[in-house]
Write a protein that holds these residues in place. Structure first.
Motif, PDB file in Angstrom:
ATOM      1  N   SER A   1      44.909  28.414  29.875  1.00  0.00           N
ATOM      2  CA  SER A   1      45.600  28.881  28.671  1.00  0.00           C
ATOM      3  C   SER A   1      44.690  29.764  27.810  1.00  0.00           C
ATOM      4  CB  SER A   1      46.087  27.673  27.866  1.00  0.00           C
ATOM      5  OG  SER A   1      46.708  28.083  26.684  1.00  0.00           O
ATOM      6  N   LEU A   2      43.425  29.365  27.663  1.00  0.00           N
ATOM      7  CA  LEU A   2      42.461  30.172  26.900  1.00  0.00           C
ATOM      8  C   LEU A   2      42.226  31.530  27.554  1.00  0.00           C
ATOM      9  CD1 LEU A   2      39.677  27.619  25.917  1.00  0.00           C
ATOM     10  CD2 LEU A   2      41.230  28.812  24.380  1.00  0.00           C
TER      11      LEU A   2
ATOM     12  N   GLN B   1      58.798  44.637  27.605  1.00  0.00           N
ATOM     13  CA  GLN B   1      60.048  44.124  27.026  1.00  0.00           C
ATOM     14  C   GLN B   1      60.642  43.021  27.894  1.00  0.00           C
ATOM     15  OE1 GLN B   1      59.415  47.407  27.525  1.00  0.00           O
ATOM     16  NE2 GLN B   1      59.207  48.153  25.426  1.00  0.00           N
ATOM     17  N   ALA B   2      60.494  43.142  29.218  1.00  0.00           N
ATOM     18  CA  ALA B   2      61.025  42.127  30.129  1.00  0.00           C
ATOM     19  C   ALA B   2      60.331  40.777  29.935  1.00  0.00           C
ATOM     20  CB  ALA B   2      60.869  42.588  31.578  1.00  0.00           C
ATOM     21  N   PHE B   3      59.155  40.801  29.323  1.00  0.00           N
ATOM     22  CA  PHE B   3      58.388  39.568  29.112  1.00  0.00           C
ATOM     23  C   PHE B   3      58.304  39.172  27.637  1.00  0.00           C
ATOM     24  CE2 PHE B   3      57.182  40.921  33.296  1.00  0.00           C
ATOM     25  CZ  PHE B   3      57.233  39.729  33.992  1.00  0.00           C
TER      26      PHE B   3
ATOM     27  N   ARG C   1      53.254  31.470  36.928  1.00  0.00           N
ATOM     28  CA  ARG C   1      54.268  32.099  36.078  1.00  0.00           C
ATOM     29  C   ARG C   1      53.749  32.364  34.674  1.00  0.00           C
ATOM     30  NH1 ARG C   1      58.698  27.722  37.533  1.00  0.00           N
ATOM     31  NH2 ARG C   1      56.799  26.545  37.239  1.00  0.00           N
ATOM     32  N   ASP C   2      52.792  31.564  34.215  1.00  0.00           N
ATOM     33  CA  ASP C   2      52.212  31.774  32.889  1.00  0.00           C
ATOM     34  C   ASP C   2      51.398  33.061  32.818  1.00  0.00           C
ATOM     35  OD1 ASP C   2      53.340  29.416  32.007  1.00  0.00           O
ATOM     36  OD2 ASP C   2      51.524  28.232  32.367  1.00  0.00           O
TER      37      ASP C   2
ATOM     38  N   ALA D   1      44.657  32.003  36.706  1.00  0.00           N
ATOM     39  CA  ALA D   1      45.717  31.646  37.652  1.00  0.00           C
ATOM     40  C   ALA D   1      45.305  30.499  38.561  1.00  0.00           C
ATOM     41  CB  ALA D   1      46.112  32.862  38.475  1.00  0.00           C
ATOM     42  N   HIS D   2      44.027  30.196  38.647  1.00  0.00           N
ATOM     43  CA  HIS D   2      43.558  29.108  39.501  1.00  0.00           C
ATOM     44  C   HIS D   2      43.741  27.741  38.854  1.00  0.00           C
ATOM     45  CE1 HIS D   2      41.811  31.362  42.806  1.00  0.00           C
ATOM     46  NE2 HIS D   2      41.657  32.298  41.902  1.00  0.00           N
TER      47      HIS D   2
END
Length: 157
Positions: free
Chosen positions: A37-38, A129-131, A76-77, A70-71
């Motif tokens: 997250s960081l 915009q999609a995100f 998806r985040d 991503a690991h």
């Protein structure tokens, strides 16, 4: 985020590529969801700053931080910050595909797959915009403005 966090993440990300492969794998194995997250927050911050300061280094560091993140989290985040970095690459007149391929050379197959799948999307599904973001102005100049509450945008009520 406290001010002392960004320099620590910058040091980690900047030195990651110089680590021997075994040390890179050890680091990647320690990435927790909280650390992920960081790193995602850092990538998002650098996406805007890269455009503001015309900094190709910030763009690369943001992308590498996101791939490291991503690991330890849900792939998806990483999609929203990836869209911001993709857009920043376009604004800095860099070829996103070449940038993404260069960044993924030091990383695992899942990270490469994430980038490949993102690059295969139609243009409208790679847009900021999609995100849930738009290009705009923040307190320091150009930035990506969140449109959704989960990214810090306006609450629906």
């Amino acid at each position: 985020m406290p001010d002392f966090v960004e320099p620590l993440i910058t040091e980690l990300v900047a030195s990651f590529s110089s680590y021997p492969e075994i040390q890179q794998r050890q680091l990647l194995s320690t990435v927790t969801p909280e650390m992920s997250s960081l790193l995602g927050w850092y990538a998002r911050k650098l996406a805007g700053r890269a455009v503001r300061d015309c900094s190709h280094e910030d763009l690369r560091n943001g992308l590498l931080a996101l791939l490291i993140s991503a690991h330890g989290g849900d792939f998806r985040d990483a999609m929203a910050p990836l869209a911001l970095l993709y857009n920043s690459a376009l604004r800095l007149q860099e070829e996103p595909k070449a940038l993404f391929e260069t960044a993924s050379t030091a990383l695992s197959q899942p990270a490469k797959k994430l980038l490949d799948e993102f690059l295969k999307r139609p243009a409208d599904l790679k847009s900021v915009q999609a995100f849930g973001f738009s290009e705009g102005m923040g307190p320091h100049g150009f930035d990506y403005v969140p449109l959704l509450p989960e990214y810090g945008g306006p609450a629906p009520l």
